[in-house]
Design an enzyme around this catalytic site. Sequence first.
Site, PDB file in Angstrom:
ATOM      1  N   ASP A 106       0.806  -1.236   0.000  1.00 24.42           N
ATOM      2  CA  ASP A 106       0.000   0.000   0.000  1.00 24.42           C
ATOM      3  C   ASP A 106       0.833   1.277   0.000  1.00 24.42           C
ATOM      4  O   ASP A 106       0.329   2.347   0.304  1.00 24.42           O
ATOM      5  CB  ASP A 106      -0.961  -0.001   1.201  1.00 24.42           C
ATOM      6  CG  ASP A 106      -0.343   0.553   2.459  1.00 24.42           C
ATOM      7  OD1 ASP A 106       0.854   0.298   2.694  1.00 24.42           O
ATOM      8  OD2 ASP A 106      -1.059   1.258   3.192  1.00 24.42           O
ATOM      9  N   GLU A 107       2.097   1.155  -0.373  1.00 19.62           N
ATOM     10  CA  GLU A 107       2.976   2.307  -0.160  1.00 19.62           C
ATOM     11  C   GLU A 107       4.074   2.352  -1.221  1.00 19.62           C
ATOM     12  O   GLU A 107       4.665   1.323  -1.549  1.00 19.62           O
ATOM     13  CB  GLU A 107       3.589   2.106   1.239  1.00 19.62           C
ATOM     14  CG  GLU A 107       4.677   3.009   1.601  1.00 19.62           C
ATOM     15  CD  GLU A 107       5.296   2.626   2.958  1.00 19.62           C
ATOM     16  OE1 GLU A 107       4.881   1.638   3.588  1.00 19.62           O
ATOM     17  OE2 GLU A 107       6.225   3.325   3.350  1.00 19.62           O
TER      18      GLU A 107
HETATM   19  P1  TTP Z   1       0.297   0.398   6.878  1.00 22.17           P
HETATM   20  O1  TTP Z   1       0.400   1.359   5.752  1.00 22.17           O
HETATM   21  O2  TTP Z   1       1.403   0.396   7.899  1.00 22.17           O
HETATM   22  O3  TTP Z   1      -1.025   0.667   7.672  1.00 22.17           O
HETATM   23  P2  TTP Z   1      -2.460   1.028   7.128  1.00 22.17           P
HETATM   24  O4  TTP Z   1      -2.473   1.295   5.685  1.00 22.17           O
HETATM   25  O5  TTP Z   1      -3.400  -0.040   7.587  1.00 22.17           O
HETATM   26  O6  TTP Z   1      -2.797   2.331   7.946  1.00 22.17           O
HETATM   27  P3  TTP Z   1      -2.225   3.798   7.706  1.00 22.17           P
HETATM   28  O7  TTP Z   1      -3.448   4.621   7.353  1.00 22.17           O
HETATM   29  O8  TTP Z   1      -1.664   4.199   9.031  1.00 22.17           O
HETATM   30  O9  TTP Z   1      -1.225   3.754   6.626  1.00 22.17           O
HETATM   31  O10 TTP Z   1       0.159  -1.075   6.348  1.00 22.17           O
HETATM   32  C1  TTP Z   1      -0.551  -1.403   5.163  1.00 22.17           C
HETATM   33  C2  TTP Z   1      -1.274  -2.724   5.316  1.00 22.17           C
HETATM   34  O11 TTP Z   1      -0.352  -3.757   5.662  1.00 22.17           O
HETATM   35  C3  TTP Z   1      -2.290  -2.708   6.428  1.00 22.17           C
HETATM   36  O12 TTP Z   1      -3.573  -2.254   5.990  1.00 22.17           O
HETATM   37  C4  TTP Z   1      -2.321  -4.130   6.882  1.00 22.17           C
HETATM   38  C5  TTP Z   1      -0.950  -4.667   6.581  1.00 22.17           C
HETATM   39  N1  TTP Z   1      -0.176  -4.760   7.834  1.00 22.17           N
HETATM   40  C6  TTP Z   1      -0.176  -5.967   8.533  1.00 22.17           C
HETATM   41  O13 TTP Z   1      -0.778  -6.945   8.098  1.00 22.17           O
HETATM   42  N2  TTP Z   1       0.524  -6.037   9.718  1.00 22.17           N
HETATM   43  C7  TTP Z   1       1.199  -4.972  10.245  1.00 22.17           C
HETATM   44  O14 TTP Z   1       1.805  -5.071  11.328  1.00 22.17           O
HETATM   45  C8  TTP Z   1       1.182  -3.730   9.516  1.00 22.17           C
HETATM   46  C9  TTP Z   1       1.906  -2.521  10.056  1.00 22.17           C
HETATM   47  C10 TTP Z   1       0.491  -3.678   8.332  1.00 22.17           C
HETATM   48 MG    MG Z   2      -1.056   2.577   4.815  1.00 19.83          MG
END
Ligand code: TTP
Ligand code: MG
Length: 415
Positions: A106-107
Amino acid sequence: MKTRHILHVDMDCFFAAVEQRDRPELRGKPVIVGADPKHGRGVVSTASYEARRFGIRSGIPISEAYARCPHGQFVRGSSRRYTEASEHIMRIFYRYTPLVESISLDEAFLDVTGSERLHGPAVHIAQTIVDTIAREVRLPASVGVAPNKYLAKIASDLEKPRGFVVVDPERVQEFLNPIPIGRMWGVGPGLVKVFQEISIKTIGDLAQLPLEVLVGLVGKRGADLWRLARGLDDRPVSRSDAAKSVGHEITFHEDVSDIQFIKAALLDICEAVCYRLRQHNYRGKVATLKLRFADFSTFTRACQLPAKTHLTEEIFPIILQNLKRMPPLHQPVRLVGISMSHFDDPDGQQLDLWSQPERHDKLEAVSKAIDTVKDRYGDNALRRAAVLYCTSDQHYHYHGVRYRRHPAEKKKEWE
Ligand code: TTP
Ligand code: MG
């Protein structure tokens, strides 16, 4: 150095947002994606922003999440839908630049410096990307726009969800000063504690410390922190789709003992590899030659060039040197191959590393002209005179079309 324009895009509560998109009854509710709370084991993958109000975060035990928010919507998740959404988002990024470094599902970082002429200013590109994701993938994203990766990453996280933060290159320190040090790269809870003990809470506080004091406090990492506290970071966005090497090899239809023929074939392969390098705008630092003898024994010899290049005239002599370093050709050769690698070595395209920089410049111009012809008429349209040796009647008759590229070996061009 020219100011770069880097975007960091990070989806908001990614897994939970996909669930809310696909199941309207979950919208506006605390959604917790992760293990089954009934079994009490396992952790939270992510939580919707509604659930975060209850202190639920990625990584906490699912039992704790249940205790904090028993009325939450607990969902196991579907990796297929997350992957599909991720691929769609990445495809959107590539519409605006080939310089995409995906960090996770997602990044990603995007270097849009070179895209501005076509697509408008970086801030406009960022807005278009967020809007396109919202329209096509129906998911919320946050974005940071900054002169480097580190600042862009901090910026995208600052006003989540649906954050849109632009860091003015002229006011980097002002931007960083109030930010808690825990948001800096490489500063975990342990370091936060160390700094708190000496009343350092923000990046601005940290930037007050002289380099020696910082190194004394945290060791070698102090130098990195010193730079980050000033917003300095020159790491390039490194393409996730980047090839590690570009190479090509051919198997002769009949094993070959004629060294002149082998050299001519190598020149042809070398030019094919270089043409490919130039098409993808790669320059390599290490040239590798591979030989396989009739008994299938295989040898490789690699050699560094003085600087990165994609020019046949500079690479081929190195290949010939590699050939000299091979075991004596006591038996016929079955296969030859060339690959170029180490595209990321940071010498840039430093001309002064070449003994004759003017010659290098001229060769660049000639290659460009050759490529124009090849682009238009196919890569057999122009061949080097020495290569014609390979295709002379005598060899043609003897070896047939033997060293035409084998269709089955095309896949080896990209390793
Ligand atoms: P992130 O981008 O860290 O978190 P997020 O998108 O859920 O929230 P944010 O709005 O703060 O960015 O992680 C992306 C996805 O990766 C998240 O939706 C679920 C997965 N993930 C896990 O399965 N375990 C974890 O410990 C983390 C940090 C993320
Ligand atoms: Mg995220």
